[in-house]
Design a protein around this motif. Structure first.
Motif, short mmCIF file in Angstrom:
data_model
loop_
_atom_site.label_atom_id
_atom_site.label_comp_id
_atom_site.label_asym_id
_atom_site.label_seq_id
_atom_site.Cartn_x
_atom_site.Cartn_y
_atom_site.Cartn_z
N ASN A 1 1.77 -9.91 0.82
CA ASN A 1 0.57 -9.11 1.09
C ASN A 1 0.31 -8.10 -0.03
N SER A 2 0.68 -8.48 -1.26
CA SER A 2 0.47 -7.56 -2.38
C SER A 2 0.56 -8.36 -3.68
N PHE B 1 9.97 -0.54 3.57
CA PHE B 1 8.57 -0.73 3.95
C PHE B 1 8.26 -2.17 4.34
N LYS C 1 8.41 -2.51 15.67
CA LYS C 1 8.73 -1.13 15.26
C LYS C 1 9.67 -0.48 16.28
N PHE D 1 0.83 -1.22 0.00
CA PHE D 1 0.00 0.00 0.00
C PHE D 1 0.86 1.27 0.00
N ILE D 2 1.68 1.44 1.00
CA ILE D 2 2.45 2.69 1.11
C ILE D 2 3.61 2.69 0.11
N ASN E 1 9.97 -12.20 10.70
CA ASN E 1 9.84 -11.50 9.42
C ASN E 1 10.36 -10.06 9.51
N ASP F 1 9.87 -7.26 -3.25
CA ASP F 1 8.74 -7.65 -2.41
C ASP F 1 8.59 -9.16 -2.55
N TYR G 1 3.65 -6.73 16.99
CA TYR G 1 3.88 -5.87 15.81
C TYR G 1 4.49 -4.53 16.26
N LYS H 1 2.09 -6.40 9.11
CA LYS H 1 1.57 -5.24 9.84
C LYS H 1 0.24 -5.45 10.56
P1 NAD Z 1 1.58 -3.64 3.05
O1 NAD Z 1 1.36 -4.99 3.65
O2 NAD Z 1 0.61 -3.18 2.02
O3 NAD Z 1 3.05 -3.57 2.41
C1 NAD Z 1 4.14 -4.26 2.97
C2 NAD Z 1 4.79 -5.05 1.84
O4 NAD Z 1 5.91 -5.78 2.37
C3 NAD Z 1 3.84 -6.10 1.25
O5 NAD Z 1 3.77 -5.90 -0.16
C4 NAD Z 1 4.46 -7.43 1.60
O6 NAD Z 1 4.24 -8.40 0.60
C5 NAD Z 1 5.92 -7.06 1.77
N1 NAD Z 1 6.69 -7.94 2.66
C6 NAD Z 1 6.38 -8.33 3.93
N2 NAD Z 1 7.35 -9.12 4.42
C7 NAD Z 1 8.30 -9.24 3.46
C8 NAD Z 1 9.53 -9.94 3.35
N3 NAD Z 1 9.98 -10.72 4.33
N4 NAD Z 1 10.24 -9.81 2.21
C9 NAD Z 1 9.79 -9.06 1.19
N5 NAD Z 1 8.64 -8.38 1.22
C10 NAD Z 1 7.89 -8.47 2.35
O7 NAD Z 1 1.69 -2.61 4.24
P2 NAD Z 1 1.75 -1.02 4.20
O8 NAD Z 1 0.51 -0.51 4.82
O9 NAD Z 1 2.14 -0.55 2.86
O10 NAD Z 1 2.92 -0.77 5.25
C11 NAD Z 1 4.25 -0.50 4.84
C12 NAD Z 1 5.10 -0.26 6.06
O11 NAD Z 1 4.55 0.80 6.82
C13 NAD Z 1 5.17 -1.44 7.02
O12 NAD Z 1 6.47 -1.50 7.57
C14 NAD Z 1 4.17 -1.09 8.10
O13 NAD Z 1 4.48 -1.71 9.32
C15 NAD Z 1 4.36 0.41 8.16
N6 NAD Z 1 3.19 1.13 8.71
C16 NAD Z 1 1.96 0.95 8.13
C17 NAD Z 1 0.86 1.63 8.64
C18 NAD Z 1 -0.52 1.43 8.07
O14 NAD Z 1 -1.50 1.72 8.77
N7 NAD Z 1 -0.67 0.96 6.83
C19 NAD Z 1 1.03 2.51 9.71
C20 NAD Z 1 2.31 2.68 10.26
C21 NAD Z 1 3.38 1.98 9.73
#
Ligand code: NAD
Ligand code: WQD
Length: 346
Positions: A39-40, A84, A157, A15-16, A103, A35, A153, A88
């Protein structure tokens, strides 16, 4: 350094990460995404290409695999990394703590190692307002004390920030940790957005899936908090504003403007919005009545939090521009697009 700095975006189909990849490409950075697609979806790369006219390089890599990660660093010379990639889901982390620690922390350690070996010393980290818990004073500044996390989780962080702080103190890295508040909304093209796999937990996808008829009705978790309308308050921030904050952070590191080798910035709007205000705003903007009930408080929820964003404004030169209406309308546009033609496949 290349004329176009080359940036590694881990978790870049998420997402982000996907919105940030768009912002980076539009700001003229060469962008390489890794990636594991846990989760994508790979189709996100096509969408980024459609929006920007540039196809970022993509490698499907699990960051827990240090050898594969090192191979990526051998293929490209990265000027900086935005990290990223992480799991999460707060409640999943309570059920599967080992998975989350493994992870999120092994990925980070492997990344720092690869950075060391390949002389990449600039990193932007995805942190979270979750590190503040329920603060005594609002709004929270970057000096508000970090509290004992409520979930594994959240603890990943907190620990990740500590690891990065220690590595930067040992002159291994220059780090900017961005503490996001509540990201929501989607790209204004409706081509990329949040794609929760399974039942969503976050408020905005719960609302849009209810409006789309996917969720029959949702629960508002508590209306007896000590807030003006009794529901919880959060600082919701548009995903495109959040993406821009990453570009600013990166530019600060690349231009060597950072004051210290570990810096923290809150990334929010500075405005608290209650759950009921969010529901009312959605109904007003879309004309759709949301079916919901008021239920008990959700375990682990904090009552209220919003950010003091003056440091990001004064030091980073970044301020959120988009409104709550923009968050709701883009999230709804994205949801409608998903409902009409779900095109993502594993
Ligand atoms: P998301 O799940 O959409 O994106 C995270 C991506 O990381 C996914 O595409 C997933 O496939 C990939 N991933 C996970 N583990 C992996 C690994 N071992 N190797 C390779 N790829 C891996 O989440 P998001 O909302 O885009 O969040 C991105 C970051 O921001 C994360 O670190 C999350 O903890 C942090 N964050 C998110 C939020 C929120 O509310 N969305 C808030 C604060 C912080
Ligand atoms: C927002 C508000 C709920 C769903 C989580 C993580 C945090 C960070 C951001 C990553 C709360 C209420 C929600 C529903 C509801 N993520 N709500 N009914 O809890 O602030 O934070 O995401 O770092 O770590 O914990 O966000 O979107 O889940 O909830 O009433 O069905 O909406 O009670 O007040 P939260 P959220």
């Amino acid at each position: 350094m290349n004329s176009k700095p080359c940036i590694l975006v881990t978790g870049g189909t998420g997402f982000i990460g996907s919105h940030t990849a768009v912002a980076l490409l539009q700001a003229g950075f060469e962008t390489v995404i890794i990636d594991n697609l846990s989760n994508s979806y790979h189709e996100v790369i096509d969408r980024i290409d459609t929006i920007t006219g540039t196809r970022p390089a993509f490698h499907r890599v699990d960051m827990r695999d240090d050898q594969s990660l090192n191979e990526i660093f051998s293929l490209h010379q990265f000027d900086a990394v935005i990290h990223f990639a992480a799991l999460k889901a707060v409640s999943d982390s309570v059920d599967q703590p080992l998975l989350y620690y493994h992870n999120n922390l092994v990925s980070l350690l492997n990344l720092i190692n690869a950075c060391m070996q390949h002389k990449t010393d600039k990193l932007v980290f995805s942190s979270s307002c979750t590190v503040y818990g329920q603060p005594e004073q609002l709004p929270v500044t970057e000096n508000t004390p970090v509290q004992k996390p409520h979930s594994p989780y959240g603890n990943t962080k907190k620990i990740s920030e500590e690891i990065l702080r220690d590595c930067s103190a040992a002159s291994l890295l220059n780090v900017i940790s961005l503490r996001y508040f509540n990201p929501c909304g989607a790209h204004d093209t409706g081509l990329i957005g949040e794609f929760p796999i399974g039942k969503p937990n976050n408020l905005m996808p719960v609302i849009t899936q209810t409006a789309a008829g996917i969720i029959p009705q949702f629960e508002i978790f508590g209306n007896n908090y000590n807030t003006p309308d009794g529901s919880c308050i959060r600082d919701y921030i548009h995903i495109s504003d959040l993406a821009d904050a990453h570009v600013k952070a990166l530019e600060r590191l690349i231009r060597k403007q950072n004051d210290s080798c570990f810096e923290v910035f809150n990334v929010g709007t500075g405005t608290g919005i209650s759950v009921l205000e969010m529901v009312n705003a959605f109904e007003r903007l879309t004309g759709i009545k949301l079916k919901h009930t008021i239920s008990g408080r959700r375990a682990g929820d904090i009552e209220q939090i919003w950010a003091d964003t003056s440091k990001a404004e004064n030091v980073l030169g970044w301020k959120a521009k988009l409104t709550l209406d923009d968050m709701i309308l883009t999230a709804w546009k994205w949801q409608q697009q998903l409902t009409q033609k779900t095109v993502y496949t594993k």
